[in-house]
Scaffold this motif. Structure first.
Motif, short mmCIF file in Angstrom:
data_model
loop_
_atom_site.label_atom_id
_atom_site.label_comp_id
_atom_site.label_asym_id
_atom_site.label_seq_id
_atom_site.Cartn_x
_atom_site.Cartn_y
_atom_site.Cartn_z
N THR A 42 3.16 10.05 -7.70
CA THR A 42 3.90 10.35 -8.69
C THR A 42 3.30 10.40 -9.90
OG1 THR A 42 5.79 9.17 -7.51
CG2 THR A 42 6.27 9.63 -9.60
N ALA A 43 2.56 9.40 -10.43
CA ALA A 43 2.15 9.47 -11.69
C ALA A 43 0.73 10.58 -11.60
CB ALA A 43 1.40 8.27 -11.91
N ASN A 44 0.58 11.40 -10.47
CA ASN A 44 -0.55 12.19 -10.56
C ASN A 44 -1.95 11.67 -10.64
OD1 ASN A 44 -1.36 14.80 -9.58
ND2 ASN A 44 -1.36 15.65 -11.80
N LYS A 45 -2.25 10.20 -9.95
CA LYS A 45 -3.40 9.71 -10.17
C LYS A 45 -4.24 9.61 -8.98
CE LYS A 45 -2.00 6.86 -14.38
NZ LYS A 45 -1.37 5.48 -14.69
N LEU A 46 -3.95 10.16 -7.94
CA LEU A 46 -4.58 10.00 -6.75
C LEU A 46 -5.18 11.41 -6.28
CD1 LEU A 46 -5.97 8.68 -4.33
CD2 LEU A 46 -3.81 8.77 -3.15
N LYS A 47 -6.39 11.91 -6.58
CA LYS A 47 -6.83 13.11 -6.27
C LYS A 47 -7.47 13.65 -5.06
CE LYS A 47 -5.99 14.23 -10.69
NZ LYS A 47 -4.94 15.25 -10.73
N ASN A 48 -7.93 12.92 -3.99
CA ASN A 48 -8.83 13.31 -3.14
C ASN A 48 -8.41 12.75 -1.69
OD1 ASN A 48 -10.73 14.64 -1.92
ND2 ASN A 48 -12.62 13.99 -3.16
N VAL A 49 -8.86 11.33 -1.79
CA VAL A 49 -8.69 10.90 -0.51
C VAL A 49 -8.20 9.49 -0.56
CG1 VAL A 49 -11.27 10.28 -0.38
CG2 VAL A 49 -10.28 10.36 1.64
N ALA A 50 -7.14 9.18 0.61
CA ALA A 50 -6.92 7.69 0.94
C ALA A 50 -7.48 7.28 2.11
CB ALA A 50 -5.20 7.64 0.58
N LEU A 51 -7.76 6.14 2.33
CA LEU A 51 -8.15 5.39 3.42
C LEU A 51 -7.44 4.08 3.55
CD1 LEU A 51 -11.70 5.09 5.06
CD2 LEU A 51 -10.19 2.95 4.75
N HIS A 89 0.90 -1.27 0.29
CA HIS A 89 -0.01 -0.14 -0.08
C HIS A 89 0.70 1.18 0.06
CE1 HIS A 89 -3.30 -2.50 1.61
NE2 HIS A 89 -3.79 -2.19 0.20
N VAL A 90 2.11 0.96 0.61
CA VAL A 90 3.03 2.31 0.70
C VAL A 90 3.45 2.61 -0.85
CG1 VAL A 90 5.34 3.30 1.49
CG2 VAL A 90 3.57 2.03 3.02
N VAL A 91 3.88 1.25 -1.32
CA VAL A 91 4.25 1.54 -3.00
C VAL A 91 3.17 2.16 -3.80
CG1 VAL A 91 5.02 0.41 -4.90
CG2 VAL A 91 6.09 0.06 -2.60
N LEU A 92 1.99 1.65 -3.51
CA LEU A 92 0.75 2.01 -4.34
C LEU A 92 0.46 3.59 -4.06
CD1 LEU A 92 -1.81 1.56 -6.01
CD2 LEU A 92 -2.82 0.48 -3.96
N VAL A 93 0.57 3.95 -2.99
CA VAL A 93 0.10 5.42 -2.68
C VAL A 93 1.38 6.20 -3.34
CG1 VAL A 93 0.24 7.25 -1.08
CG2 VAL A 93 -1.15 5.09 -0.63
N ASP A 94 2.63 5.89 -3.05
CA ASP A 94 3.61 6.49 -3.54
C ASP A 94 3.66 6.57 -5.11
OD1 ASP A 94 4.67 7.24 -1.29
OD2 ASP A 94 6.47 5.85 -1.30
N GLU A 95 3.45 5.36 -5.98
CA GLU A 95 3.26 5.57 -7.25
C GLU A 95 2.00 6.41 -7.88
OE1 GLU A 95 5.45 3.52 -9.32
OE2 GLU A 95 6.57 3.55 -7.80
N LEU A 96 0.88 6.11 -7.10
CA LEU A 96 -0.10 6.87 -7.70
C LEU A 96 0.05 8.46 -7.41
CD1 LEU A 96 -3.13 4.99 -5.73
CD2 LEU A 96 -2.95 5.27 -8.39
#
Ligand SMILES: NC(=O)c1ccc[n+]([C@@H]2O[C@H](COP(=O)([O-])OP(=O)(O)OC[C@H]3O[C@@H](n4cnc5c(N)ncnc54)[C@H](OP(=O)(O)O)[C@@H]3O)[C@@H](O)[C@H]2O)c1
Length: 302
Positions: free
Chosen positions: A119-128, A110-117
């Motif tokens: 970096t790719a500007n693919k996470l806009k609003n909220v992470a739970l 999940h740490v890699v998932l958030v970092d990659e998202l």
């Protein structure tokens, strides 16, 4: 996007979100294509909506996570890091990245998932992040409050590679310490990324999941078929799948829930209204511990 969306709370969260008309698409991030297809079909039938897309991702394998992010063709509004549990049949075994399986599944992927998202500007609003009351200890279930001596980067590193536990690797205890580390990492991420809401949320004690399937036979029977459905509801220690999943739906939808915070049940129960958990376990608010957990888990990412 929901990780581990083919069963349990992840699948029920997908169902509840699809019933909200404003939900345009749900990525089911799953490791097993057959299970994912079956979940997609049953979600389409139960919600009457065709908004589900499968993304193959094994969160215990960082290459698979990176591949999944590359395959994602558009940004997502919300990420629910739900995949997790007590680490399968060999929770103490090390992955190629040098963490235990239980750490890989609940945290490193999940740490890699958030970092990659990000970096790719693919996470806009909220992470739970799916945390657990185990992260602050559950006395009634014999799960101890995490008790680190210095909470240094080195100590968290030893938690993540398993050496902290020595020959005393009890997955039920280790689970709480890993969720604690993940919850601290989330608070650190909240400070570093003020434009995104980072929430840790426990679903509470939730029935109807695969949760105890990897436990040894006797413990499995005790928890899954006797404790969870019969005694735990009476003691305020378990509630329905829909109540567990609703906490995740509320977590991403309710802006009043503060970034960097961890919400779970009140002390002594695993059901009912949620409260901010640093009122129970003040270590959760310690910014140095949060930064150390963040730095320690990143030592395993190359
Ligand atoms: N149930 C509770 O009482 C409770 C309480 C507190 C916190 N939680 C947390 O809530 C989350 C969901 O729990 P649950 O009870 O719904 O669990 P569950 O019934 O065991 O379901 C877990 C889901 O995660 C998937 N998964 C496991 N390892 C994965 C991996 N390496 N890559 C991708 N997907 C993976 C599973 O897929 P497969 O079908 O392929 O195995 C399954 O879809 C977990 O993080 C758990 O720790 C649960």
């Amino acid at each position: 996007m929901i990780t581990g969306a083919n069963a349990g709370i992840g699948k029920e969260t997908a169902r509840q979100l699809a019933l909200k008309q404003e939900t345009e698409k749900i990525y089911l991030a799953c490791r097993n294509i057959e299970k994912a297809k079956a979940a997609k079909k049953s979600l389409e039938e139960s919600t009457g909506r065709s908004i589900f897309e499968i993304l193959i991702m094994d969160v215990s394998d960082t290459d698979s996570v990176k591949k999944g992010v590359r395959a994602l063709s558009e940004p997502i509004d919300a990420l629910i890091m739900n995949a997790g549990g007590t680490g399968g049949k060999n929770p103490e075994k090390l992955t190629k990245d040098g963490v235990t399986n239980i750490t890989a599944t609940n945290l490193l992927g999940h740490v890699v998932l958030v970092d990659e998202l990000l970096t790719a500007n693919k996470l806009k609003n909220v992470a739970l992040f799916a945390s657990s009351e185990a992260a602050r200890g559950i006395k009634k279930m014999g799960m101890k409050r995490p008790d680190l001596s210095t909470s240094s980067i080195e100590e968290f590193q030893a938690v993540f590679d398993g050496t902290f536990f020595g020959n005393n690797f009890d997955p039920m205890q280790v689970y709480g310490v890993i969720k604690y580390g993940g919850t601290l990492w989330m608070s650190s991420m909240a400070r570093k990324n003020p434009d995104i809401r980072f929430i840790s949320m426990s679903p509470g004690g939730t029935r109807g999941t695969q949760g105890f399937d990897d436990l040894p036979f006797f413990k499995r029977i005790m928890f899954k078929y006797i404790g969870m459905p019969i005694f735990m509801p009476l003691m305020g220690l378990s509630h329905s799948l829909s109540k567990g999943a609703k906490r995740f739906v509320d977590g991403i939808s309710n802006d009043a829930l503060k970034s960097g915070s961890f919400y779970a049940s009140k002390e002594g129960v695993l059901t009912g209204p949620i409260v901010e958990q640093s009122t129970i376990f003040p270590n959760l608010k310690n910014e140095r511990y949060q930064e150390n957990a963040h730095a320690a888990i990143h030592r395993f990412i190359h």
